[in-house]
Scaffold this motif. Sequence first.
Motif, PDB file in Angstrom:
ATOM      1  N   HIS A  26       0.834  -1.208   0.000  1.00  0.00           N
ATOM      2  CA  HIS A  26       0.000   0.000   0.000  1.00  0.00           C
ATOM      3  C   HIS A  26       0.866   1.255   0.000  1.00  0.00           C
ATOM      4  N   TRP A  27       2.020   1.208   0.663  1.00  0.00           N
ATOM      5  CA  TRP A  27       2.925   2.351   0.632  1.00  0.00           C
ATOM      6  C   TRP A  27       3.555   2.504  -0.747  1.00  0.00           C
TER       7      TRP A  27
ATOM      8  N   SER B 210       1.374   9.397  -5.653  1.00  0.00           N
ATOM      9  CA  SER B 210       1.572  10.682  -4.948  1.00  0.00           C
ATOM     10  C   SER B 210       0.478  10.927  -3.910  1.00  0.00           C
ATOM     11  N   VAL B 211       0.259   9.931  -3.062  1.00  0.00           N
ATOM     12  CA  VAL B 211      -0.784   9.989  -2.047  1.00  0.00           C
ATOM     13  C   VAL B 211      -0.143  10.164  -0.677  1.00  0.00           C
ATOM     14  N   ASP B 212      -0.783  10.949   0.206  1.00  0.00           N
ATOM     15  CA  ASP B 212      -0.238  11.188   1.538  1.00  0.00           C
ATOM     16  C   ASP B 212      -0.494   9.998   2.461  1.00  0.00           C
ATOM     17  N   ALA B 213      -0.071  10.147   3.724  1.00  0.00           N
ATOM     18  CA  ALA B 213      -0.149   9.030   4.667  1.00  0.00           C
ATOM     19  C   ALA B 213      -1.588   8.590   4.919  1.00  0.00           C
ATOM     20  N   ALA B 214      -2.516   9.547   5.039  1.00  0.00           N
ATOM     21  CA  ALA B 214      -3.918   9.189   5.270  1.00  0.00           C
ATOM     22  C   ALA B 214      -4.481   8.426   4.077  1.00  0.00           C
ATOM     23  N   GLY B 215      -4.119   8.867   2.875  1.00  0.00           N
ATOM     24  CA  GLY B 215      -4.569   8.157   1.677  1.00  0.00           C
ATOM     25  C   GLY B 215      -3.972   6.768   1.583  1.00  0.00           C
ATOM     26  N   ALA B 216      -2.692   6.642   1.955  1.00  0.00           N
ATOM     27  CA  ALA B 216      -2.055   5.331   1.939  1.00  0.00           C
ATOM     28  C   ALA B 216      -2.753   4.380   2.898  1.00  0.00           C
ATOM     29  N   ASP B 217      -3.183   4.887   4.041  1.00  0.00           N
ATOM     30  CA  ASP B 217      -3.878   4.036   5.006  1.00  0.00           C
ATOM     31  C   ASP B 217      -5.231   3.592   4.470  1.00  0.00           C
ATOM     32  N   ALA B 218      -5.916   4.467   3.740  1.00  0.00           N
ATOM     33  CA  ALA B 218      -7.194   4.075   3.135  1.00  0.00           C
ATOM     34  C   ALA B 218      -6.976   3.003   2.070  1.00  0.00           C
ATOM     35  N   ILE B 219      -5.888   3.111   1.307  1.00  0.00           N
ATOM     36  CA  ILE B 219      -5.560   2.091   0.316  1.00  0.00           C
ATOM     37  C   ILE B 219      -5.276   0.764   1.016  1.00  0.00           C
TER      38      ILE B 219
ATOM     39  N   LEU C  21     -13.068   6.462  -3.177  1.00  0.00           N
ATOM     40  CA  LEU C  21     -11.645   6.519  -2.852  1.00  0.00           C
ATOM     41  C   LEU C  21     -10.848   7.064  -4.034  1.00  0.00           C
ATOM     42  N   THR C  22     -11.140   6.570  -5.223  1.00  0.00           N
ATOM     43  CA  THR C  22     -10.430   7.001  -6.435  1.00  0.00           C
ATOM     44  C   THR C  22     -10.638   8.475  -6.707  1.00  0.00           C
ATOM     45  N   ARG C  23     -11.887   8.935  -6.595  1.00  0.00           N
ATOM     46  CA  ARG C  23     -12.189  10.345  -6.839  1.00  0.00           C
ATOM     47  C   ARG C  23     -11.554  11.235  -5.765  1.00  0.00           C
ATOM     48  N   GLY C  24     -11.641  10.804  -4.519  1.00  0.00           N
ATOM     49  CA  GLY C  24     -11.152  11.633  -3.427  1.00  0.00           C
ATOM     50  C   GLY C  24      -9.644  11.798  -3.410  1.00  0.00           C
ATOM     51  N   LEU C  25      -8.915  10.744  -3.804  1.00  0.00           N
ATOM     52  CA  LEU C  25      -7.451  10.793  -3.772  1.00  0.00           C
ATOM     53  C   LEU C  25      -6.845  11.158  -5.128  1.00  0.00           C
ATOM     54  N   GLY C  26      -7.682  11.317  -6.135  1.00  0.00           N
ATOM     55  CA  GLY C  26      -7.170  11.637  -7.462  1.00  0.00           C
ATOM     56  C   GLY C  26      -6.354  10.508  -8.064  1.00  0.00           C
ATOM     57  N   LEU C  27      -6.799   9.271  -7.837  1.00  0.00           N
ATOM     58  CA  LEU C  27      -6.072   8.094  -8.332  1.00  0.00           C
ATOM     59  C   LEU C  27      -6.360   7.893  -9.815  1.00  0.00           C
ATOM     60  N   PRO C  28      -5.567   7.059 -10.493  1.00  0.00           N
ATOM     61  CA  PRO C  28      -5.870   6.735 -11.893  1.00  0.00           C
ATOM     62  C   PRO C  28      -7.285   6.189 -12.026  1.00  0.00           C
ATOM     63  N   ARG C  29      -7.904   6.439 -13.162  1.00  0.00           N
ATOM     64  CA  ARG C  29      -9.299   6.048 -13.353  1.00  0.00           C
ATOM     65  C   ARG C  29      -9.504   4.556 -13.141  1.00  0.00           C
ATOM     66  N   ASP C  30      -8.500   3.743 -13.491  1.00  0.00           N
ATOM     67  CA  ASP C  30      -8.647   2.292 -13.348  1.00  0.00           C
ATOM     68  C   ASP C  30      -8.155   1.790 -11.986  1.00  0.00           C
ATOM     69  N   ALA C  31      -7.958   2.691 -11.036  1.00  0.00           N
ATOM     70  CA  ALA C  31      -7.488   2.281  -9.708  1.00  0.00           C
ATOM     71  C   ALA C  31      -8.399   1.260  -9.042  1.00  0.00           C
TER      72      ALA C  31
END
Length: 380
Positions: A184-185, A192-201, A331-341
Motif C-alpha cells: 500500500h505504501w 503521490s498519495v499522503d499518509a492518510a490516503g495510503a492508510d485508506a488504500i 476513494l479514487t475520486r477523493g485521492l485523485g487516483l488513476p481512473r482504473d485504480a
Amino acid sequence: MSEWLSREEALERLKVRPQTLYAYVSRGRIGMQPDRADPRRSQYRADDIAAMATRRARGRSPSAIAESAIAWGEPSIVTSISTVLHGHLVYRGQDAVALSASATLEETAAVLWALPEPVAFRAPTPDAAHQPGRASAFAQLAVLAGQGRPSLGRSATSLHADAAHAVGVLASALGASAGPDPVHWRLARDWSVDAAGADAIRRALVLLADHELNASTFAARVTASTGAPMAACLLAGLATLSGPRHGGAGEAVMQLAEDAGRHGAEAATRRWLSHDRPLPSFGHPLYPDGDPRAAALLSVIDIDDLSQSLRDAALAATGARPNIDFALAVLTRGLGLPRDAPFRLFALARSVGWAAHTIEQVTSGSVIRPRGRYEGLLPR
C-alpha cells in the motif's frame, strides 16, 4: 433492512417442527435475534427463511441441488479460508472489517495462507516498456504462467513461495514501486498519495483480499484442480475478474458518477434504471443490510458532494445501499487516483485470495469437473 419473522411465522413458511427450525439456527443457516418488543421471544431472518423454503420446495434431486448451487446457492466446495455469515465477511475465523483496521495486505496474506509471519511481496523493477495497469498485469502474469512449474504434488511451502513471487510481479505490473515496504505504501508513492490516503488504500486491500467462492476464485480453483502453475491460476482469476459483472464493475461506477456530474444524481439514476440496467455499485445478494466492506472503507475517507448525492438518489430509487465498488470509486475520486485504480486495487488484493484457494485446492487432490445437463438433439 432485513425483515424479521416471529417463531410462528417462520414455522408456517417452512412447514417444519420447532426442533427443525432450531437446528437450522444452530447450524448458522437461519439468523436469529431477540424480539425488541419482548426479549423473551426470538425473531428469525426472513431472507434466510425464504432461501430455506425455496431449497425445500425444489426437493433433493441431485440436478436441482447442483443447479441451485451455481448461482448464490448452497455452498458447494469445502473451504477453511473465508465465508460470509449473516452480513459479516470472515477470514479464517477473523472478522475482515476488524482486521482491516490495522492489518496490511502482507499480514492478511499470512491469515489467509495460514502462515505465522507476514508475506513479503517483492516486486521486480517495473518494465519501462509497459505502462502500469490491466494490460501489463495480463502480460506479465502470462509470461510467468508460461514459465511456471505445475503445482500438482508440490509442498505447501513451495506453493507459498510461488504465490508470493506471482503476487509481487502482479503488484509491480499494477503500479507498485520496487522496495521492501508494504504494497500500500509502494502504490501510494507511485500515485503521490499522503499518509492518510495510503492508510485508506491499505484498508481497501485488506477488505478485498478474499470473498469466499466468487466467480474469479472459482475460476482459479478450477485451474488449480488441473495442477496448473500458480501464476496460471492467478491469471485465470484475473481474466474472470475483468468482466463487467465482477471487478470490471468499477468502470461502470465511474461512468455513473460522470453521468451524475453532468445531469445530476437523480437524473443519472433515472437514466440508468430506465434502460433496464441495475445501478452498478449498489446492493449485494450476500449483504441484505448493506456491504460491511463499503461501510468500513467509507468511514475513513471523505465522501464528496457528488458521491453523497448519488448514494442518496440510489437509496431513494432502489432501497439498495452502496457496496465495495462504490467505496472504491469514492476513494479514487477523493485521492485523485488513476481512473482504473478500482480494478488495480481489486486485482492486487484478490490475488492473495486466489493464491490461498489455489493452494487449498491443489492440496485437496480433487478435480473440479461438473457435468452439463444436456437439452439438445439426440442421434436417431
